[in-house]
Design a protein around this motif. Sequence first.
Motif, PDB file in Angstrom:
ATOM      1  N   ARG A 120       0.836  -1.217   0.000  1.00 48.50           N
ATOM      2  CA  ARG A 120       0.000   0.000   0.000  1.00 48.50           C
ATOM      3  C   ARG A 120       0.865   1.260   0.000  1.00 48.50           C
ATOM      4  N   ALA A 121       1.919   1.238   0.801  1.00 54.25           N
ATOM      5  CA  ALA A 121       2.808   2.406   0.863  1.00 54.25           C
ATOM      6  C   ALA A 121       3.482   2.636  -0.488  1.00 54.25           C
ATOM      7  N   ILE A 122       3.994   1.584  -1.087  1.00 57.00           N
ATOM      8  CA  ILE A 122       4.645   1.715  -2.396  1.00 57.00           C
ATOM      9  C   ILE A 122       3.637   2.156  -3.449  1.00 57.00           C
ATOM     10  N   SER A 123       2.416   1.633  -3.358  1.00 56.92           N
ATOM     11  CA  SER A 123       1.373   2.017  -4.304  1.00 56.92           C
ATOM     12  C   SER A 123       1.094   3.516  -4.243  1.00 56.92           C
ATOM     13  N   LYS A 124       1.051   4.070  -3.054  1.00 55.16           N
ATOM     14  CA  LYS A 124       0.805   5.511  -2.910  1.00 55.16           C
ATOM     15  C   LYS A 124       1.975   6.332  -3.450  1.00 55.16           C
ATOM     16  N   ILE A 125       3.194   5.876  -3.182  1.00 60.74           N
ATOM     17  CA  ILE A 125       4.377   6.581  -3.684  1.00 60.74           C
ATOM     18  C   ILE A 125       4.405   6.549  -5.210  1.00 60.74           C
ATOM     19  N   VAL A 126       4.135   5.374  -5.780  1.00 60.78           N
ATOM     20  CA  VAL A 126       4.121   5.253  -7.237  1.00 60.78           C
ATOM     21  C   VAL A 126       3.005   6.105  -7.835  1.00 60.78           C
ATOM     22  N   ALA A 127       1.848   6.148  -7.177  1.00 60.28           N
ATOM     23  CA  ALA A 127       0.744   6.983  -7.672  1.00 60.28           C
ATOM     24  C   ALA A 127       1.130   8.459  -7.647  1.00 60.28           C
ATOM     25  N   LEU A 128       1.847   8.879  -6.625  1.00 64.11           N
ATOM     26  CA  LEU A 128       2.309  10.264  -6.558  1.00 64.11           C
ATOM     27  C   LEU A 128       3.314  10.559  -7.670  1.00 64.11           C
ATOM     28  N   LEU A 129       4.227   9.618  -7.911  1.00 64.96           N
ATOM     29  CA  LEU A 129       5.172   9.782  -9.018  1.00 64.96           C
ATOM     30  C   LEU A 129       4.437   9.794 -10.361  1.00 64.96           C
ATOM     31  N   LEU A 130       3.422   8.958 -10.499  1.00 64.25           N
ATOM     32  CA  LEU A 130       2.615   8.932 -11.712  1.00 64.25           C
ATOM     33  C   LEU A 130       1.914  10.276 -11.924  1.00 64.25           C
ATOM     34  N   ALA A 131       1.415  10.862 -10.850  1.00 63.73           N
ATOM     35  CA  ALA A 131       0.782  12.182 -10.951  1.00 63.73           C
ATOM     36  C   ALA A 131       1.799  13.227 -11.404  1.00 63.73           C
ATOM     37  N   ALA A 132       3.024  13.144 -10.881  1.00 61.38           N
ATOM     38  CA  ALA A 132       4.068  14.091 -11.290  1.00 61.38           C
ATOM     39  C   ALA A 132       4.429  13.907 -12.760  1.00 61.38           C
ATOM     40  N   ILE A 133       4.509  12.653 -13.218  1.00 65.61           N
ATOM     41  CA  ILE A 133       4.778  12.391 -14.635  1.00 65.61           C
ATOM     42  C   ILE A 133       3.643  12.940 -15.487  1.00 65.61           C
TER      43      ILE A 133
END
Length: 145
Positions: A120-133
Amino acid sequence: MTALCIAVGFVFLGEVIFNALGITDADFQVAGGLILLGLAGRELLNVGPQAHEGSDDFGVVPLGMPLIAGTALLTALLILVDAVGLVFTLLALLVNLGLVALAFWNADWFAHLLGRQGLRAISKIVALLLAAIAVSLIRRGWQGA
């Protein structure tokens, strides 16, 4: 397999489709960025089907397209074909998709290693990076317009 089919099809038909529809690379980046931003927002805010039990079509959308074969990859493919040629572009695509497949094949091991909370933690971090991309794609597309 979905990402491979979309990417290879786009290498051969992307420029033709863009020209026929009057779409520029910048238009494509903005549209793809908006889609990615929506997907990232859905994950970050826990809304939509994945917040409860998930969706049956996750393999094709959003995993195959736009997450693996997204606007960044498709735009890069168009640029690389012109810069280094078709053979090297397709070879690089196959190597990269092979690495993605390797990561997917080992996903159960990573899931076991990290546990539910770690995922879950990694999923949120990746989602934040995806939003930045996504924001980057929109910004570059807007500036290219």
